[in-house]
Design an enzyme around this catalytic site. Structure first.
Site, PDB file in Angstrom:
ATOM      1  N   ASP A 162     -12.799   2.454   4.785  1.00  0.00           N
ATOM      2  CA  ASP A 162     -11.646   2.316   5.672  1.00  0.00           C
ATOM      3  C   ASP A 162     -12.064   1.767   7.023  1.00  0.00           C
ATOM      4  O   ASP A 162     -11.222   1.532   7.882  1.00  0.00           O
ATOM      5  CB  ASP A 162     -10.935   3.663   5.846  1.00  0.00           C
ATOM      6  CG  ASP A 162      -9.995   3.941   4.681  1.00  0.00           C
ATOM      7  OD1 ASP A 162      -9.660   2.981   3.957  1.00  0.00           O
ATOM      8  OD2 ASP A 162      -9.605   5.098   4.494  1.00  0.00           O
TER       9      ASP A 162
ATOM     10  N   CYS B  98     -10.567   2.777  -5.219  1.00  0.00           N
ATOM     11  CA  CYS B  98     -10.540   3.149  -3.806  1.00  0.00           C
ATOM     12  C   CYS B  98     -10.605   4.667  -3.762  1.00  0.00           C
ATOM     13  O   CYS B  98     -10.077   5.343  -4.649  1.00  0.00           O
ATOM     14  CB  CYS B  98      -9.240   2.658  -3.172  1.00  0.00           C
ATOM     15  SG  CYS B  98      -9.012   3.147  -1.456  1.00  0.00           S
TER      16      CYS B  98
ATOM     17  N   ARG C 242      -5.156  16.486   3.369  1.00  0.00           N
ATOM     18  CA  ARG C 242      -4.133  15.449   3.580  1.00  0.00           C
ATOM     19  C   ARG C 242      -2.795  15.884   2.947  1.00  0.00           C
ATOM     20  O   ARG C 242      -2.096  15.091   2.350  1.00  0.00           O
ATOM     21  CB  ARG C 242      -4.578  14.120   2.987  1.00  0.00           C
ATOM     22  CG  ARG C 242      -4.032  12.932   3.732  1.00  0.00           C
ATOM     23  CD  ARG C 242      -4.282  11.629   2.986  1.00  0.00           C
ATOM     24  NE  ARG C 242      -3.906  10.499   3.815  1.00  0.00           N
ATOM     25  CZ  ARG C 242      -3.565   9.309   3.344  1.00  0.00           C
ATOM     26  NH1 ARG C 242      -3.567   9.075   2.058  1.00  0.00           N
ATOM     27  NH2 ARG C 242      -3.246   8.333   4.168  1.00  0.00           N
TER      28      ARG C 242
ATOM     29  N   ASP D 202       0.842  -1.202   0.000  1.00  0.00           N
ATOM     30  CA  ASP D 202       0.000   0.000   0.000  1.00  0.00           C
ATOM     31  C   ASP D 202       0.876   1.251   0.000  1.00  0.00           C
ATOM     32  O   ASP D 202       2.065   1.213  -0.353  1.00  0.00           O
ATOM     33  CB  ASP D 202      -0.966  -0.070   1.207  1.00  0.00           C
ATOM     34  CG  ASP D 202      -2.284   0.640   0.955  1.00  0.00           C
ATOM     35  OD1 ASP D 202      -2.305   1.878   1.055  1.00  0.00           O
ATOM     36  OD2 ASP D 202      -3.291  -0.027   0.643  1.00  0.00           O
TER      37      ASP D 202
ATOM     38  N   LYS E 168      -4.113  -0.942  -6.745  1.00  0.00           N
ATOM     39  CA  LYS E 168      -5.159  -0.275  -5.964  1.00  0.00           C
ATOM     40  C   LYS E 168      -5.064   1.203  -6.333  1.00  0.00           C
ATOM     41  O   LYS E 168      -4.067   1.864  -6.037  1.00  0.00           O
ATOM     42  CB  LYS E 168      -4.906  -0.498  -4.473  1.00  0.00           C
ATOM     43  CG  LYS E 168      -5.909   0.184  -3.552  1.00  0.00           C
ATOM     44  CD  LYS E 168      -5.623  -0.235  -2.104  1.00  0.00           C
ATOM     45  CE  LYS E 168      -6.461   0.504  -1.090  1.00  0.00           C
ATOM     46  NZ  LYS E 168      -6.017   0.202   0.290  1.00  0.00           N
ATOM     47  N   TRP E 169      -6.093   1.707  -6.990  1.00  0.00           N
ATOM     48  CA  TRP E 169      -6.113   3.111  -7.474  1.00  0.00           C
ATOM     49  C   TRP E 169      -6.890   3.929  -6.452  1.00  0.00           C
ATOM     50  O   TRP E 169      -8.107   3.871  -6.401  1.00  0.00           O
ATOM     51  CB  TRP E 169      -6.763   3.159  -8.850  1.00  0.00           C
ATOM     52  CG  TRP E 169      -6.866   4.525  -9.468  1.00  0.00           C
ATOM     53  CD1 TRP E 169      -7.401   5.647  -8.910  1.00  0.00           C
ATOM     54  CD2 TRP E 169      -6.458   4.911 -10.790  1.00  0.00           C
ATOM     55  NE1 TRP E 169      -7.342   6.701  -9.781  1.00  0.00           N
ATOM     56  CE2 TRP E 169      -6.777   6.284 -10.952  1.00  0.00           C
ATOM     57  CE3 TRP E 169      -5.864   4.242 -11.872  1.00  0.00           C
ATOM     58  CZ2 TRP E 169      -6.516   6.980 -12.133  1.00  0.00           C
ATOM     59  CZ3 TRP E 169      -5.611   4.944 -13.042  1.00  0.00           C
ATOM     60  CH2 TRP E 169      -5.927   6.295 -13.162  1.00  0.00           C
ATOM     61  N   ASP E 170      -6.149   4.703  -5.672  1.00  0.00           N
ATOM     62  CA  ASP E 170      -6.749   5.455  -4.569  1.00  0.00           C
ATOM     63  C   ASP E 170      -6.987   6.908  -4.984  1.00  0.00           C
ATOM     64  O   ASP E 170      -6.420   7.393  -5.977  1.00  0.00           O
ATOM     65  CB  ASP E 170      -5.794   5.386  -3.372  1.00  0.00           C
ATOM     66  CG  ASP E 170      -6.479   5.610  -2.032  1.00  0.00           C
ATOM     67  OD1 ASP E 170      -7.651   6.027  -2.026  1.00  0.00           O
ATOM     68  OD2 ASP E 170      -5.825   5.388  -0.986  1.00  0.00           O
ATOM     69  N   MET E 171      -7.795   7.630  -4.227  1.00  0.00           N
ATOM     70  CA  MET E 171      -8.115   9.037  -4.517  1.00  0.00           C
ATOM     71  C   MET E 171      -8.613   9.620  -3.206  1.00  0.00           C
ATOM     72  O   MET E 171      -9.723   9.326  -2.792  1.00  0.00           O
ATOM     73  CB  MET E 171      -9.211   9.047  -5.571  1.00  0.00           C
ATOM     74  CG  MET E 171      -9.503  10.347  -6.287  1.00  0.00           C
ATOM     75  SD  MET E 171     -10.089  11.685  -5.256  1.00  0.00           S
ATOM     76  CE  MET E 171     -10.381  12.928  -6.451  1.00  0.00           C
ATOM     77  N   ASN E 172      -7.764  10.424  -2.538  1.00  0.00           N
ATOM     78  CA  ASN E 172      -8.030  10.719  -1.136  1.00  0.00           C
ATOM     79  C   ASN E 172      -8.518  12.114  -0.795  1.00  0.00           C
ATOM     80  O   ASN E 172      -8.496  12.491   0.377  1.00  0.00           O
ATOM     81  CB  ASN E 172      -6.786  10.403  -0.297  1.00  0.00           C
ATOM     82  CG  ASN E 172      -6.661   8.917  -0.049  1.00  0.00           C
ATOM     83  OD1 ASN E 172      -7.568   8.309   0.505  1.00  0.00           O
ATOM     84  ND2 ASN E 172      -5.568   8.330  -0.475  1.00  0.00           N
TER      85      ASN E 172
HETATM   86  C1  DGJ Z   1      -7.023   5.434   1.838  1.00  0.00           C
HETATM   87  C2  DGJ Z   1      -7.401   4.013   1.581  1.00  0.00           C
HETATM   88  O1  DGJ Z   1      -8.765   3.834   1.756  1.00  0.00           O
HETATM   89  C3  DGJ Z   1      -6.600   3.103   2.508  1.00  0.00           C
HETATM   90  O2  DGJ Z   1      -6.984   1.774   2.314  1.00  0.00           O
HETATM   91  C4  DGJ Z   1      -5.132   3.295   2.254  1.00  0.00           C
HETATM   92  O3  DGJ Z   1      -4.805   2.842   0.979  1.00  0.00           O
HETATM   93  C5  DGJ Z   1      -4.756   4.749   2.444  1.00  0.00           C
HETATM   94  N1  DGJ Z   1      -5.588   5.606   1.653  1.00  0.00           N
HETATM   95  C6  DGJ Z   1      -3.326   4.971   2.081  1.00  0.00           C
HETATM   96  O4  DGJ Z   1      -2.985   6.290   2.107  1.00  0.00           O
END
Ligand code: DGJ
Length: 751
Positions: free
Chosen positions: A571, A549, A466, A389, A499-503
């Site tokens: 999460d 994600c 973040r 991750d 795993k393509w994340d977007m926070n």
């Molecule tokens: C948010 C994701 O939902 C988590 O599972 C993890 O990948 C974190 N980001 C990592 O920054």
């Protein structure tokens, strides 16, 4: 005969005319779509208005033109054949526009070259075709949508025109064979010589001449996504939307209108889900006539699209599901549709590898030996893939830097990624990797080299979330750069999963490259840019398993499912919290697409401790995996893992291909949850029960099973009891579990 048919009818009616009755008659053409399960019909009046006629349970072949209520008198006395202003505001329309008397929510708002916003769409022509065409728009490589071949669906395209501002609007309806499903989309084309502006463009509208409905929506926040709300419709507008640039934690692009008495098994339900991952609006409006209008599409908030001559704009696909057998049947139709006609690629029909993800196990605190140790221990237990991750790139040891610098942090992973991946592959395990391709950290080489690549308004402060900014995916250079970096990694090491994340949500939404007149297009261009890169990625690397994600489950929508056959649901990995998330998600998405992991306790999001077995039973209706440091968990938990994996593999085919029945509902009764999955041929079923808090001096619980063949006999493989399907469904199964948060599963097989 095909699913689309045309019928001309003459409607005669009497109008009140200053005290005298006058008779009128008019010919309407009714276009119908029927598949034996549902009927959808619209009528074209003599003036070319496209009216909504019927949507619901298949209605037979009778003339249904009377349902358009054309013979209703205007509410106020008048001497005309048709008082247009009143007619427009009290009729049911297929694609309403503003300015000519319909004061309810429009589907299309156009500003013509004179700055006028009236639009008057009239019928021009229609055509039909077998199968389902892909959604298209000039210059856009990929618009996600459901798909069907010539034997699986039929499509009706109705073309409307407004000759004053020279636009064509194509309304596309696809009816799926044997499924109570219609998908809709719309495309507007500028046929004139002048620029126009599209201010609002919904994907579709459905109208009813009544409003006795309750509205179901899926709402939440970080770590508690898609909680169900169900409230009666009231006069005026009620809606959910997103203005964040992503479909969002807060509201899912889904609504259902249901009969107030509808249950899981009975009553009518109309479900609407938008194949879109950005700003959306889903709205029901009850007019003072007591009629209901649902519109759904791109959120008109802060939206404006310049359409030059010959340019077009396509609205995202709207999926509409009808059920006359309750909310459960509506959900099962969505599940079948998405499993069979939305998800693509090599993983579509396959069991997914059981993975272990290091996020909750190590967060940023790892090196190659730590990751290898987890993989080695996991491989001995039967886990099939290690997912590395966040934290493997740039100089990232915390969430304050390096997004955008997608090269390996060799201080952490000595020797680079390839040697680590090779060693993990040598254990017989696959390797997966986390990216957050849409982001850039202020502290990154990418941002230092290209500060203008972040979404921003020059001269304003840029809001950080973040400690990161959002990249401007409307800019092809940005997409090229990030995709090039991802390719370099994939071409260097055997990465089989991403795993393509977007926070974070978007803010100060401006682009340094879009012209001034196109700035308000950025919200939508951003989403189209993301889709383009996802499409390239999954086309160039067809073996890749992509997991969507977004800060947990902030982008769990059909647009994402088109590219990513699985999406991280939340999460919050606590087994009990996940029950609600799973229940809400399953309202329109197959739970087998839900990223779901067994994590360590006390749970990191909520601090709760649950039995390891329950964590497994809950996660195994999703894609299943572990999110912990397997070298540090209690020995008893570690020893339980091979058995859990065996159980997952035994039941996953049922979960992935069978019918889901929700038997409990924590939103109404928080003492237990239960569900089952039944094979399509009804030969077997798996039942799961989860108790919340145990109570003394309480009898065991009797739960009625669902979906079995009433005439076949089933053995409960866990207790040995043998009964008729009808008995299991009317008498039920007696189930108890000892201890708080305990779970039981039972396997039923036809004998
Ligand atoms: C948010 C994701 O939902 C988590 O599972 C993890 O990948 C974190 N980001 C990592 O920054």
């Amino acid at each position: 005969m095909g699913m689309v048919s045309e019928k001309k009818s003459t409607i005669s009616y009497v109008k009140w005319d200053r005290g005298a009755n006058r008779e009128f008659s008019e010919e309407v053409t009714v276009l119908r779509m029927d598949n034996g399960k549902i009927t959808y019909a619209m009528g074209i009046t003599e003036e070319g208005y496209l009216l909504h006629c019927y949507y619901g349970r298949a209605i037979g072949e009778d003339d249904i033109s009377y349902l358009m209520r054309l013979s209703d008198h205007p509410f106020t006395p008048n001497g005309n054949n048709r008082d247009r202003l009143i007619f427009m505001d009290s009729r049911l329309f297929e694609f309403p526009c503003p300015g000519t008397g319909d004061y309810r929510e429009p589907c299309l708002m156009v500003l013509d070259e004179d700055g006028m916003s009236t639009c008057d769409l009239r019928f021009k022509e229609y055509r039909t075709m077998k199968g389902k065409p892909q959604l298209r728009q000039k210059g856009v490589s990929c618009i996600p949508a459901t798909y069907a071949n010539a034997s699986e669906a039929e499509t009706l395209v109705v073309t409307m025109e407004d000759t004053h501002c020279d636009i064509l609007v194509e309304l596309t309806y696809t009816m799926f064979k044997d499924m109570p499903v219609i998908t809709r989309s719309a495309r507007v084309i500028n046929r004139g010589y002048n620029d126009i502006r599209i201010q609002q463009f919904m994907s579709g509208c459905v109208e009813w001449d009544y409003s006795n409905f309750e509205m179901i929506t899926l709402n939440g926040n970080w770590a508690r996504e898609r909680a169900i709300s169900r409230v009666p419709l009231h006069s005026g507008k009620q809606s959910v939307d997103s203005r964040r640039g992503i479909s969002s934690h807060q509201h899912n692009p889904f609504i259902a209108l249901v009969d107030p008495h509808a249950t899981e098994e009975t009553g009518e339900a109309y479900g609407f889900n938008l194949v879109y991952s950005g700003n959306f609006l889903a709205q029901a409006e009850v007019s003072t006539s007591g009629y209901t209008r649902v519109v759904m599409g791109i959120n008109p908030y802060d939206f404006s699209w310049l359409l030059r001559p010959e340019e077009d704009l396509t609205a995202p696909e709207l999926v509409m599901v009808y059920s006359d057998a309750g909310i459960g049947a509506m959900s099962r139709t969505f599940h079948d549709l998405y499993r069979g006609h939305l998800i693509r690629g090599q993983w579509k029909d396959k069991m997914r590898p059981v993975l272990i993800n290091n996020w909750e196990g190590t967060y940023f605190n790892f090196d190659e030996e730590k990751i290898y140790a987890i993989a080695e221990s996991a491989s001995k237990l039967g886990i099939e893939m290690l997912v590395l991750d966040d934290g493997w790139f740039g100089k990232r040891n915390y969430d304050d830097c390096s997004l955008g610098d997608w090269y390996v942090n060799e201080e952490k992973l000595k020797g680079g990624l390839k040697p680590l991946v090779d060693r993990i592959n040598a254990l017989g395990m696959k390797f997966g990797l986390w990216f957050e391709p849409e982001m850039v950290s202020p502290d990154s080489d990418l941002f230092r080299a290209h500060p203008d690549w972040a979404i921003q308004i020059i001269g304003r402060d840029m809001t950080q979330a973040r400690e990161q900014y959002v990249l401007d995916y409307s800019n092809p250079e940005v997409r090229e750069n990030v995709y090039g970096q991802i390719r370099a990694i994939l071409d260097n090491a055997n990465v089989e999963y991403i795993k393509w994340d977007m926070n974070r949500a978007l803010s100060e939404v401006g682009s340094t490259t879009l012209p001034r007149k196109r700035q308000r297009e950025l919200w939508h261009r951003y989403v189209l840019g993301v889709y383009e890169v996802m499409d390239r990625l999954t086309t160039d690397y067809p073996y890749l398993l992509l997991e969507g994600c977004s800060s947990g489950g902030a982008r769990f929508d059909p647009g994402m499912l088109y590219f990513a056959p699985q999406i991280w649901a939340s999460d919050d990995t606590d087994a009990i919290e996940r029950l609600k998330i799973q229940h809400g998600t399953s309202i329109c998405y197959p739970v087998s697409t839900m990223g779901a992991h067994v994590s360590d306790c006390p749970n990191h999001a909520i601090g709760r401790t649950t039995p390891f077995a329950t964590r497994g039973d809950v996660a195994m209706v999703g894609t299943f995996g572990y999110e912990l440091d397997v070298t540090r968990i209690p020995e008893a938990d570690r020893e339980a893992i091979p058995g859990q994996i065996e159980k997952f593999k035994k039941f996953n085919p049922l979960v992935r291909t069978g019918d889901q029945y929700r038997l409990g509902n924590l939103f109404e009764d928080d003492s237990f949850d239960a569900w089952m999955f039944v094979a399509k041929d009804k030969s077997e079923a798996v039942f799961t029960f989860v108790q919340i808090l145990n109570r003394p001096s309480m009898p065991s619980r009797r739960i009625l099973l669902r979906g079995l063949d009433p005439e076949r006999t089933y053995r409960n493989e866990d207790t040995g009891e043998v009964r008729l399907g009808a008995t299991w469904m009317t008498g039920g199964v007696i189930v108890g579990a000892f201890g708080d948060f305990a779970s039981r599963t039972m396997h039923f097989t036809a004998v």
